[in-house]
Design a protein around this motif. Structure first.
Motif, PDB file in Angstrom:
ATOM      1  N   ARG A  71      26.196  18.195 -26.931  1.00 22.95           N
ATOM      2  CA  ARG A  71      26.613  18.268 -25.534  1.00 22.95           C
ATOM      3  C   ARG A  71      26.407  16.901 -24.907  1.00 22.95           C
ATOM      4  N   ASP A  72      27.221  16.571 -23.923  1.00 19.71           N
ATOM      5  CA  ASP A  72      26.912  15.429 -23.081  1.00 19.71           C
ATOM      6  C   ASP A  72      25.601  15.707 -22.372  1.00 19.71           C
ATOM      7  N   ARG A  74      24.224  14.809 -19.536  1.00 17.86           N
ATOM      8  CA  ARG A  74      24.250  15.224 -18.133  1.00 17.86           C
ATOM      9  C   ARG A  74      24.896  16.597 -17.965  1.00 17.86           C
ATOM     10  N   ALA A  75      25.893  16.884 -18.773  1.00 19.42           N
ATOM     11  CA  ALA A  75      26.492  18.222 -18.731  1.00 19.42           C
ATOM     12  C   ALA A  75      25.479  19.277 -19.169  1.00 19.42           C
ATOM     13  N   ALA A  78      23.247  20.248 -16.249  1.00 22.12           N
ATOM     14  CA  ALA A  78      23.880  21.223 -15.360  1.00 22.12           C
ATOM     15  C   ALA A  78      23.906  22.602 -16.027  1.00 22.12           C
ATOM     16  N   ASP A  79      24.185  22.632 -17.344  1.00 23.09           N
ATOM     17  CA  ASP A  79      24.170  23.899 -18.084  1.00 23.09           C
ATOM     18  C   ASP A  79      22.802  24.567 -18.011  1.00 23.09           C
TER      19      ASP A  79
END
Length: 326
Positions: A71-72, A74-75, A78-79
């Motif tokens: 995963r990114d 920063r993403a 948020a997840d």
């Protein structure tokens, strides 16, 4: 392919940078002294903008699923917010519900809770710099406000909030029982508690060996932590509180969050010019933090540390594995 000479030079450079980082790290001592030392540490991290530049506005780990997937960074952060919302049952509350975010950082989670779920959020931090930055980053129309406040002495009325949310704040609390009591005191009966934290292995599951004791000392000293609770220990603190609000459930999200530590170092490599733009002081600060990040990864990977999540909710929440993020 790099030539043998180039590879040798790269290795020497890596060794040199590592030596500098280790030297800077061993000279620094951020040992917990009082709540003021925690506030000062977070003021410094906020003012130098290094953490925000590398981690974005979420000063917590990411959620990569179980088993973890790429995963990114920063993403993934948020997840994490959405995963904890679903697991805790917070998404069962109606828009307009009042949420307290204890240890809000610079407001990343609070803004998601307000923007995506329609909640009215009060974020509190002991760091004036964090509160100022959280306020500056929050656009008009997002129902968030922020205040400087001590989590062990919340200047708030009993049962004032529909949910209490706290992520990675517990390690800074010298009195874990008081922390649990305050979280529950301000939560209304039938409300939702959602807590996520760095926890040590419980002594009943195995005492620390010599290497682990040394690592634990460094983890406490480098980031102004008085002590880590274990998952069992903090669950006992919640059970012992006079402000009972419902049935507590816990889980271990170590596997789902573990990639965060290496990814957090990798952000500096992915965004080198962003770090360089902050100047030499920020570069040195990044070098100082790298050994602690590596030790954190080792501690969580080997079982010395665990990532505990805690919930109290009327419906018992739901399994993260069964949520859309699992």
């Amino acid at each position: 392919m790099l030539s043998a000479t180039a590879q040798g030079l790269a290795a020497l450079l890596a060794i040199g940078v590592g030596a500098i980082a280790f030297s800077l790290w061993t000279r620094r001592n951020r040992a917990y002294q009082s709540s003021a030392s925690v506030a000062a540490a977070y003021d410094a991290w906020t003012d130098d903008r290094l953490l925000e530049t590398l981690w974005g506005d979420h000063v917590h780990l990411g959620y990569y699923g179980d088993p973890p997937r790429r995963r990114d960074f920063r993403a993934a952060k948020a997840d994490f917010v959405h995963a904890l919302v679903h697991w805790s049952g917070l998404d069962q509350l109606p828009p307009g519900s009042r949420i307290l975010d204890v240890g809000c950082g610079i407001g990343g989670s609070a803004r998601i809770l307000a923007r995506d779920y329609g909640f009215e959020v009060l974020g509190i931090s002991i760091s004036p710099a964090q509160v100022a930055r959280a306020t500056a980053l929050t656009p008009e129309g997002i129902h968030c406000r922020f205040a400087v406040m001590d989590a062990l002495d919340l200047q708030l009325a009993d049962q004032q909030f529909d949910a209490v949310w706290s992520v990675e704040a517990g390690p800074h609390m010298p009195d874990k029982q008081r922390y649990a009591d305050e979280l529950l005191r301000v939560l209304r009966q039938g409300g939702v508690l959602a807590v996520a934290d760095w926890n040590r292995r419980d002594p009943s599951d195995g005492e620390m060996n010599g290497v682990e004791k040394h690592v634990m000392h460094q983890l406490l000293t480098q980031w102004a932590h008085p002590e880590f609770a274990s998952i069992k220990g903090f669950a006992s603190n919640i059970a012992a509180s006079p402000h009972q609000r419902g049935v507590l459930e816990t889980d271990d999200w170590t596997r789902a969050t573990l990639p965060s530590w290496i990814d957090s170092i990798g952000e500096g490599l992915r965004r080198p010019w962003a770090v360089l733009s902050l100047g030499p002081r920020a570069i040195l600060q990044g070098l100082r933090e790298t050994p602690t990040l590596l030790l954190m990864h080792w501690a969580f990977a080997t079982g010395l540390m665990q990532f505990g999540v805690f919930r109290i909710s009327p419906g018992g929440g739901q399994s993260a594995a069964n949520s859309e993020l699992g």
